[in-house]
Design a protein around this motif. Sequence first.
Motif, PDB file in Angstrom:
ATOM      1  N   ASN A 314       0.526  -1.157  -0.172  1.00 49.35           N
ATOM      2  CA  ASN A 314      -0.083  -0.160  -0.139  1.00 49.35           C
ATOM      3  C   ASN A 314       0.687   1.084  -0.066  1.00 49.35           C
ATOM      4  OD1 ASN A 314      -1.728   2.084   2.318  1.00 49.35           O
ATOM      5  ND2 ASN A 314      -2.968   1.780   1.201  1.00 49.35           N
ATOM      6  N   ILE A 315       1.971   0.773   0.931  1.00 51.03           N
ATOM      7  CA  ILE A 315       2.876   2.490   0.835  1.00 51.03           C
ATOM      8  C   ILE A 315       3.545   2.720  -0.510  1.00 51.03           C
ATOM      9  CG2 ILE A 315       5.112   3.113   1.700  1.00 51.03           C
ATOM     10  CD1 ILE A 315       4.107   2.074   4.436  1.00 51.03           C
ATOM     11  N   ALA A 316       4.291   1.752  -1.311  1.00 52.85           N
ATOM     12  CA  ALA A 316       4.336   2.303  -1.994  1.00 52.85           C
ATOM     13  C   ALA A 316       3.522   2.323  -3.442  1.00 52.85           C
ATOM     14  CB  ALA A 316       5.203  -0.071  -3.032  1.00 52.85           C
ATOM     15  N   ALA A 317       2.302   1.336  -3.410  1.00 51.93           N
ATOM     16  CA  ALA A 317       1.284   2.117  -4.336  1.00 51.93           C
ATOM     17  C   ALA A 317       0.636   2.849  -4.075  1.00 51.93           C
ATOM     18  CB  ALA A 317       0.602   0.884  -4.822  1.00 51.93           C
ATOM     19  N   THR A 318       0.384   3.736  -2.996  1.00 51.81           N
ATOM     20  CA  THR A 318       0.463   5.714  -2.762  1.00 51.81           C
ATOM     21  C   THR A 318       1.085   6.256  -2.681  1.00 51.81           C
ATOM     22  OG1 THR A 318      -1.287   4.425  -0.885  1.00 51.81           O
ATOM     23  CG2 THR A 318      -0.929   7.132  -0.870  1.00 51.81           C
ATOM     24  N   ARG A 319       2.377   5.783  -3.043  1.00 56.10           N
ATOM     25  CA  ARG A 319       3.663   6.914  -3.033  1.00 56.10           C
ATOM     26  C   ARG A 319       3.168   7.134  -4.986  1.00 56.10           C
ATOM     27  NH1 ARG A 319       7.596   8.005   0.817  1.00 56.10           N
ATOM     28  NH2 ARG A 319       9.128   7.601  -1.302  1.00 56.10           N
ATOM     29  N   GLY A 681       1.495  13.490   4.518  1.00 56.69           N
ATOM     30  CA  GLY A 681       1.774  13.578   6.047  1.00 56.69           C
ATOM     31  C   GLY A 681       1.804  12.602   6.574  1.00 56.69           C
ATOM     32  N   ARG A 682       1.798  11.282   6.338  1.00 60.65           N
ATOM     33  CA  ARG A 682       1.522   9.683   6.917  1.00 60.65           C
ATOM     34  C   ARG A 682       2.637   9.155   5.938  1.00 60.65           C
ATOM     35  NH1 ARG A 682      -3.211   5.440   8.887  1.00 60.65           N
ATOM     36  NH2 ARG A 682      -1.305   4.680   9.617  1.00 60.65           N
ATOM     37  N   TYR A 683       2.133   9.183   4.699  1.00 62.42           N
ATOM     38  CA  TYR A 683       3.259   8.136   3.793  1.00 62.42           C
ATOM     39  C   TYR A 683       4.498   9.083   3.054  1.00 62.42           C
ATOM     40  CZ  TYR A 683      -1.030   5.641   2.766  1.00 62.42           C
ATOM     41  OH  TYR A 683      -1.792   4.515   2.976  1.00 62.42           O
TER      42      TYR A 683
END
Length: 934
Positions: A314-319, A681-683
């Motif tokens: 999720n972190i990789a996809a969101t960024r 802010g979070r990612y």
Amino acid sequence: MLVVLTVAVLAWLLASNVVTDLLWYSAIGYRKVFLTRLLSGLGLFLLGLVVVGGSTALNMAIATRLRPSEAQGPGNYQELLLRRKVLAILLPSLFVGLLAGTSTASQTSTMLAWWNRTPFGVKDPYHGLDVSFYTFTYPWLRMLVNIGLAAVVLSLLGAFVVHLSMGAVTVLAPSILSPGGPARQKRQRTHLFTSRAQAHLSVLAAIGLVVFAASSLLGRYGLEVSQSSLFTGIGYTEDHYRGTARLVVAGISLVVAVLFVVNAKLRRWGVPGIGIILMLVATLLVQGIYPALMQRFSVTPDAPDKERPYMINNIAATRAAYGIDNTTISDYSAVTSASSGQLKADAEAVPSIRLMDPAVIGPTFEQLQQVRGFYSFPKTLDVDRYKVDGTMTDTVVAAREIDLNGITDKSWNNLHTVYTHGNGLVAAYGNKRQTSGEPEWLARDIPTTGKLPEKQSRIYYGERSSQYAVVGARPGAAPVELDTPGGGQGAQGAERKNTYDGKGGVSVSNPLVRAMYATKFADINLLLSDRVHSNSRILYDRTPLDRVAKVAPWLKVDSDALPTLVDGRLVWVVDGYTTSANYPNSNRVDLRDASSDSTSQTRQAQPSEPVNYIRNSVKAVVDAYDGSVTLYAWDTKDPILRTWEKAFPGTVHPRSQMSADLLSHVRYPQDLFKVQRQILGRYHTTNPDTWYQRNDVWEAPDDPVRTGQGLEPPYYLTIRWPGETNPVFRSTAAMVPNKRQNLGAYISVGSDATKSDYGKIRVLRMSSSTQIDGPNQTASAIIADTNVSSKLLPYQNRGSATATLGNLLTLPVGGGLLYVQPIYAQRQTGSGGYPILRFVAVRFGTHVGIGDTLQDALDQVFQGDAGADTNENQSGSSSTATPPTSQKAKDLLTQAQGAFTAADKALKSGDLATYQKQIAQARKLVSQALGQVK
């Protein structure tokens, strides 16, 4: 007769709408966009009409043919079916078909995107499919499944009603209505359906279950774009339980479908009925209760471990989806001590510090450059850059537009044929002011004078152009459009009028076209007025954002259009975004919420809709005179942009066609940066444990100046990044830790399109060992400072004048963080008051300074010598004329200087009436002195 008249009126309304739209798109050069969408929408409408309406009609007709030899159903509809079979079937089928067609036609963009889909070249980690499947194909397949389900359900309902009406289905067993023994009652209760009706309905039910199974299977892929317990996308529960549950439900649906097919032959409702009940129970258990229980009692207690690989994805996809994956984060140990000469390394950047707050000085532009009450400026101005005397200079700009609210006589002729356009771009230095505190102008008055030459300054298309205008004059007729008002400030000579000679608008020379526009705008004056004739053109949909949105309906447009001069012509630069809510495993946000701040109420808000992918793919330019719209491909790697370029070939021009002058005014868009700062802010972390624990979350602070109105907006500033040599134009934002007020991080993104770092996001992460005050803490510290409070005392509780705090700017200079806040004075009594720059306050560490100039304030903080010259202009006049040399001119200038001194003294005491009087006298004396130049 009434029906014929109604149909004729509806046909005329439809024709008027379609034809005028076609004319508008043709006039602006985007006919292909209109026709492609029109024909595609028509095709989808027919698809919905035929599939849903046609299948409903077909099955109702089949049910009619399968009626019993002696019909015994309810009389009214049965009689209609027997006597008016076509009408009885056509009307309900056409009704549901029209509804389905209308709903399907609204999915034109979905179909075009799927048809022209472009691969992303990135595969999802769970099914191995290209991201384009989720962004383009999945929505299209979901729509087709929904059409199929609607067609089957409505067909089943329609067939059941016909069977019921024909007596093939009985709601109550005849044994209840007539006497008979138990044997007879038992026999009658087993014949609620005739054999042929039962077979028909069973087959339809089987088809519906097959479509439902397809929907369940498709839902497995939908989990990657659905909300899980932690984020958007697949988590542990979705991967291990919910995905499997959809397979199980699909399998059960197919088994029950087979039972219904068998029931068509055996004609026993018990077995498929039990199958339906079991399927519903299984669906509730397998898809609902079981995953929820496993989530609560198995996954949640061990979430950090079980969810770790899913959080990583999720972190990789969101960024990647939000374009922040290449963000550079550096630890910044900001110093708080101030010493002499500390800003020497930042000497090039300090003169660029903006002192004019575009959110405050709107009334100043209004009062000094409005010229007439029917002109106006926006409440929040814009920041741009121009090369002035060989140096790129930050400026505050605004277009002088027609404000119809300021027109005294609001007759039809005045609103639509006389007050048709605004005039001129007004620009001021961002870092300079006159001795009076007023802006130092770069472009002003009508016609425009100053250092920014304008070849075409008329504004027929602008942010306030909400009404249509009729332009053009008969041969030899006198112009009627007000062009230059006579007399008053900035005017030269008598009132002048103009006749529009641009290529914008649609010709209304044809009486039929004129009638259609009269219908479109519900305005009979378009048919009756003598000012609408064979040479007339009608200009409408004139706001830049609306024009871009119409020619490129696949774009979201930025809330702020920038008025700027490009090659001498006034144009609007609009940023366009391609977005999606179906990027797999990327976290969704609401676009309106993520792009809102304290300035949003003065701009057009983004739509409130979910997105989890965004790119600034297009830069659009709208000419203020002829309304032409030019789209330039900016992010050429964006697969969504490439998809729409295939759908509408030739509508988006290559980036290489942008002129050098246009490129110099391209900025990094604010709405995109606001969305990215929220995601950052979070990612900003790629560590799943840190992400899950939420112990390193940043957020934008509340605006320290406009309290209670929203978040602090990003600011365009020319700054020197620590470790670099040259200052660069950037969009900047301060961030504070979650639920705290100290500074957590400082974010910037390169905003000069002529530089190599355009679009590169950089972050300074504050040290956890030394607390740096955030914007709200700093604002409080500045106001509480004894020196500041004593300076502002004359503006408190006096009634005649007040102090207005400007934006609190944050700059990384001197090895720390420098806060700069301009403070404006404004008269509160009487009319005509406007903010003028009175003081500048700064804070570095715990050191606060305030002065009449930025230089004074900086020198106070840095022990008498900041080490950098602000180069502020205190000339007291915007004139660049050669200084007069005659004795009379010198005497006049001496008197002018005395008037300026008196004005400054009056301003300090809060007497703005005397201040304005002295300023007017000083200007008059300076003007007389300039007249003495030989």
